[in-house]
Design an enzyme around this catalytic site. Sequence first.
Site, mmCIF file in Angstrom:
data_model
loop_
_atom_site.group_PDB
_atom_site.id
_atom_site.type_symbol
_atom_site.label_atom_id
_atom_site.label_comp_id
_atom_site.label_asym_id
_atom_site.label_seq_id
_atom_site.Cartn_x
_atom_site.Cartn_y
_atom_site.Cartn_z
ATOM 1 N N LYS A 75 -21.267 -33.055 28.362
ATOM 2 C CA LYS A 75 -20.441 -33.901 29.244
ATOM 3 C C LYS A 75 -20.642 -35.403 29.013
ATOM 4 O O LYS A 75 -19.746 -36.189 29.280
ATOM 5 C CB LYS A 75 -20.729 -33.575 30.711
ATOM 6 C CG LYS A 75 -20.148 -32.245 31.154
ATOM 7 C CD LYS A 75 -20.396 -32.016 32.639
ATOM 8 C CE LYS A 75 -19.530 -30.881 33.144
ATOM 9 N NZ LYS A 75 -19.548 -30.749 34.599
ATOM 10 N N ASP A 111 -14.503 -33.199 38.410
ATOM 11 C CA ASP A 111 -15.561 -32.585 39.238
ATOM 12 C C ASP A 111 -15.637 -33.216 40.635
ATOM 13 O O ASP A 111 -15.710 -32.505 41.645
ATOM 14 C CB ASP A 111 -16.930 -32.738 38.561
ATOM 15 C CG ASP A 111 -17.125 -31.743 37.425
ATOM 16 O OD1 ASP A 111 -16.480 -30.674 37.435
ATOM 17 O OD2 ASP A 111 -17.931 -32.036 36.521
HETATM 18 P P1 NAP Z 1 -29.156 -30.624 36.367
HETATM 19 O O1 NAP Z 1 -28.467 -31.711 35.646
HETATM 20 O O2 NAP Z 1 -30.284 -29.881 35.713
HETATM 21 O O3 NAP Z 1 -29.688 -31.259 37.745
HETATM 22 C C1 NAP Z 1 -30.396 -30.508 38.679
HETATM 23 C C2 NAP Z 1 -30.990 -31.433 39.737
HETATM 24 O O4 NAP Z 1 -31.727 -30.598 40.641
HETATM 25 C C3 NAP Z 1 -31.993 -32.443 39.171
HETATM 26 O O5 NAP Z 1 -31.958 -33.626 39.935
HETATM 27 C C4 NAP Z 1 -33.322 -31.726 39.373
HETATM 28 O O6 NAP Z 1 -34.429 -32.574 39.517
HETATM 29 C C5 NAP Z 1 -33.074 -31.049 40.686
HETATM 30 N N1 NAP Z 1 -33.984 -29.916 40.842
HETATM 31 C C6 NAP Z 1 -34.098 -28.838 40.031
HETATM 32 N N2 NAP Z 1 -35.061 -28.024 40.483
HETATM 33 C C7 NAP Z 1 -35.568 -28.614 41.598
HETATM 34 C C8 NAP Z 1 -36.588 -28.260 42.510
HETATM 35 N N3 NAP Z 1 -37.301 -27.144 42.348
HETATM 36 N N4 NAP Z 1 -36.839 -29.088 43.546
HETATM 37 C C9 NAP Z 1 -36.129 -30.231 43.695
HETATM 38 N N5 NAP Z 1 -35.150 -30.627 42.855
HETATM 39 C C10 NAP Z 1 -34.871 -29.814 41.827
HETATM 40 O O7 NAP Z 1 -28.145 -29.492 36.826
HETATM 41 P P2 NAP Z 1 -26.587 -29.675 37.215
HETATM 42 O O8 NAP Z 1 -25.753 -29.541 36.028
HETATM 43 O O9 NAP Z 1 -26.486 -30.910 38.042
HETATM 44 O O10 NAP Z 1 -26.321 -28.373 38.098
HETATM 45 C C11 NAP Z 1 -26.935 -28.213 39.367
HETATM 46 C C12 NAP Z 1 -26.312 -27.035 40.114
HETATM 47 O O11 NAP Z 1 -24.958 -27.299 40.420
HETATM 48 C C13 NAP Z 1 -26.322 -25.720 39.345
HETATM 49 O O12 NAP Z 1 -26.657 -24.698 40.246
HETATM 50 C C14 NAP Z 1 -24.889 -25.549 38.883
HETATM 51 O O13 NAP Z 1 -24.521 -24.191 38.758
HETATM 52 C C15 NAP Z 1 -24.147 -26.189 40.053
HETATM 53 N N6 NAP Z 1 -22.814 -26.695 39.665
HETATM 54 C C16 NAP Z 1 -21.733 -26.210 40.337
HETATM 55 C C17 NAP Z 1 -20.466 -26.674 40.045
HETATM 56 C C18 NAP Z 1 -19.272 -26.143 40.792
HETATM 57 O O14 NAP Z 1 -18.146 -26.329 40.326
HETATM 58 N N7 NAP Z 1 -19.448 -25.528 41.950
HETATM 59 C C19 NAP Z 1 -20.303 -27.658 39.050
HETATM 60 C C20 NAP Z 1 -21.432 -28.135 38.398
HETATM 61 C C21 NAP Z 1 -22.689 -27.651 38.713
HETATM 62 P P3 NAP Z 1 -35.167 -33.231 38.239
HETATM 63 O O15 NAP Z 1 -34.341 -34.425 37.869
HETATM 64 O O16 NAP Z 1 -36.503 -33.568 38.785
HETATM 65 O O17 NAP Z 1 -35.219 -32.170 37.174
#
Ligand code: NAP
Length: 295
Positions: A75, A111
Amino acid sequence: MTDLKPITGQTKIFGIFGHPITHTLSPLMHNAAFDALGLPYRYVPFEVHPDRLEGAVRGILPLGILGVNVTLPHKETIFPFLDEIDEEAGKIGAVNTIEVASGRLIGRNTDGRGFLESLQERNVDLSGKRVILLGAGGAAKGVAVALAQEPIAEMVIAARTASRGKALADRVTAVAPRLKTSLVGVDFGPGFPADSDRPTLLVNTTPLGMKQGDPSPFPPHLLDPRWSVADLIYRPEETPLLAAAKEAGATVVPGLGMLLHQGALAFEIWTKQKAPLSKMRQALQEALSLGPLLH
Ligand code: NAP
């Protein structure tokens, strides 16, 4: 599931670039939409290794591909290979949709708008709301930038990694310089949040809740019936956080809505036709009801 029209010499291709890509639900949603409107299109997943991203993008025009979604991990890295980045994708710093227009590749992002539409369909009024955003990763950027452009009162970013939280807060401030924005950790100790009866939108953008046994991303006892609680996770459809929010009497917004609406907005950019939302939603719900089969 729908019965797709046969592929003929007229068929045109749309697709999604990602790595890995096997988990994507986008082909089901878009093919259901093409079928519902009788369009001679197919949407396919493309497994694009990061080393091959430039080549894949360069192939879009010569192959006559009409539109592409972009997912992890491309992305942000796709920016230099596109002819133009639209304003919203620029603000978010990520592209999830490529529009092909007059031989040019335009990077766009649906998004954030998709997330706002998921709130709207649950009648969540953002005016004067405090937003508590859990997580500061890729998905949080689109959500935060979209919310920052709405008439919210305040945004609190709860980030595990302070530097990522700070980068997101800076992005929000660039979009909405007058919005009160603050950064907290993820321990949610005593005193957090101040005045819990304030109208609040809590948004989980962390992956916590996808796997059985995950800890809650937010202490359930702090949830209030005056709150709205959105979870970006769509598998499972009801996360433990949403179940707790429902139990507390809050308004809940499942992640399926954002998935659906970001797809519908991309569909409308590509086809200039109104997306058949109910068919697209049905395709997603049918796939999710099959559980982990499509993981
Ligand atoms: P990402 O870039 O890996 O970001 C995840 C975030 O969550 C980071 O800030 C991470 O912190 C934090 N995190 C992860 N584990 C954690 C924990 N144990 N405690 C506290 N914070 C934690 O992932 P993403 O692409 O943003 O996706 C995140 C979620 O959104 C996924 O479940 C994905 O399936 C969902 N999503 C849904 C849609 C939709 O259309 N509904 C679209 C996009 C994403 P750190 O920075 O410290 O690692």
